[in-house]
Design an enzyme around this catalytic site. Structure first.
Site, PDB file in Angstrom:
ATOM      1  N   GLU A   1      -6.088  -1.652   2.730  1.00  0.00           N
ATOM      2  CA  GLU A   1      -5.050  -0.902   2.770  1.00  0.00           C
ATOM      3  C   GLU A   1      -4.146  -1.306   4.031  1.00  0.00           C
ATOM      4  OE1 GLU A   1      -3.224   0.962   0.791  1.00  0.00           O
ATOM      5  OE2 GLU A   1      -4.784   0.993  -0.640  1.00  0.00           O
TER       6      GLU A   1
ATOM      7  N   TYR B   1       0.069   7.720   5.026  1.00  0.00           N
ATOM      8  CA  TYR B   1      -0.145   7.055   3.869  1.00  0.00           C
ATOM      9  C   TYR B   1      -1.423   6.458   3.762  1.00  0.00           C
ATOM     10  CZ  TYR B   1      -0.510   2.830   1.118  1.00  0.00           C
ATOM     11  OH  TYR B   1      -0.967   1.728   0.119  1.00  0.00           O
TER      12      TYR B   1
ATOM     13  N   ASP C   1       4.429   4.876  -0.243  1.00  0.00           N
ATOM     14  CA  ASP C   1       4.804   3.748   0.458  1.00  0.00           C
ATOM     15  C   ASP C   1       6.323   3.190  -0.191  1.00  0.00           C
ATOM     16  OD1 ASP C   1       4.208   2.637  -1.871  1.00  0.00           O
ATOM     17  OD2 ASP C   1       2.806   1.176  -1.358  1.00  0.00           O
TER      18      ASP C   1
END
Length: 369
Positions: free
Chosen positions: A50, A133, A151
């Site tokens: 990520e 996020y 996002d």
């Protein structure tokens, strides 16, 4: 003074939410890309993916993720490694603050959580580099928490599905998007559902030329029904990149060159380089000499221009000018840098260095071959 129209609060019905959630999950099961981090349940590996995927394309990330994970297979291994090793493993990915935050977060994970990532978004948010996020992504994908994420891809999908107005970055718009994401993620397989939103935005609900006829949720898409897909979200106006010119000191001694490590903040923060000083685009030799002398804290003589490297960064048009320099006293420290070090170009390959600076070093080595 003109003001932007207020972003309306979107309150979808339960039926509208259901018309999106189940079909999108089913579509994801059939069409998801086979990505290596989707084959693991390791929270550390998922977290690493990520972070790498922020601002970087999937095709670029895959080999970096595999190499980095092999080199630093656990949070403990990452926390125990010198920062230089971590930055060297990140070389070429850019946005090096991500690597420094990874390293700091790994040390926090070891000291506060026994080397195991905490399982909730709330706890993850307490770690360096974890914004809303990243916390939502790791908590939902690795631990199954009903934690939302937004996002760029998800924002675009939600803007079209629910006809959310407003420019990217607008506070009320962002609050609306997060509220919608929070409503949608509730239910079975929250991690897979969050990934379905991201996957849909990356492959189908694209910024330009979206594949609406292949969209599994077009019946529930307000923008599609109203013919507004091309309008939402409106494009964010980007400022023109600023020009930045750096003079690099190529100071040779025996088989070594002088390298400097920048301060942690700012452009190329914490990375190694041929010592650099910002100069005007049309700076004279005298002006350049003064800037490099001030940066290195010792007298510098410019002998020749060895080459120029140009790089296009996100917010800057970067020009690097490499000058062969000499001086009466070889510097060993400077107030302008964290550290100075004399080493061979081969030894410098193990240091954390930006792609732009590596290109400059390669050019210099080529001129000396």
């Amino acid at each position: 003074m003109a003001t932007s129209p207020r972003v309306p609060t979107v309150t979808p019905s339960a039926a509208h939410l259901a018309s999106i959630r189940a079909p999108l999950l089913a579509w994801y099961d059939r069409n998801k890309r086979d990505l290596p981090w989707r084959r693991t349940k390791d929270p550390y590996a998922i977290w690493l993916s990520e972070v790498m995927l922020q601002q970087t394309q999937v095709s670029t990330v895959i080999p970096y993720w595999e190499r980095f994970l092999k080199r630093f297979p656990t949070a403990l291994a990452l926390a125990s490694a010198p920062l230089d090793d971590v930055l060297a493993g990140w070389k070429g990915l850019g946005y090096y603050t991500r690597a420094r935050n990874l390293h700091r977060a790994a040390q926090d994970i070891v000291s506060r959580f026994g080397g195991t990532l905490p399982s909730t978004a709330e706890q993850l948010l307490s770690l360096p580099g974890f914004g809303r996020y990243t916390a939502g992504a790791v908590a939902s994908i690795a631990f199954g928490e009903e934690a939302p994420l937004v996002d760029g891809n998800v924002a675009r999908v939600l803007s079209r599905l629910f006809e959310v107005e407003g420019l990217p970055g607008d506070r009320e718009r962002e609050a609306t998007l997060w509220e919608l994401a929070g409503l949608l993620v509730k239910g079975e397989r929250p991690g897979d559902f969050n990934q379905s939103l991201m996957e849909h935005g990356a492959t189908t609900c694209r910024p330009e030329n979206p594949l609406c006829l292949l969209c599994p949720v077009r019946e529930g898409c307000v923008a599609f029904k109203k013919g507004r897909v091309a309008e939402l979200p409106p494009a964010k106006v980007r400022a023109a990149p600023k020009k930045l010119t750096l003079a690099l000191a190529v100071w040779a001694h025996a088989d070594t060159l002088l390298f400097a490590r920048r301060a942690d903040s700012g452009l190329f923060g914490g990375l190694w380089e041929l010592p650099a000083a910002e100069v005007d685009e049309d700076a004279t030799v005298e002006e350049t000499t003064l800037r490099l002398t001030a940066a290195l804290g010792t007298g510098v003589k410019l002998e020749s221009l060895l080459g120029t490297v140009k790089r296009q960064l996100t917010h800057r048009d970067l020009t690097l000018r490499m000058y062969r320099v000499s001086g009466p006293k070889r510097p060993t420290h400077s107030a302008a840098f964290q550290e100075l070090r004399w080493c061979t170009p081969a030894e410098a390959a193990t240091l954390g260095m930006s792609t732009a600076m590596q290109r400059a070093l390669d050019t210099v080595v080529g001129t000396q071959a």
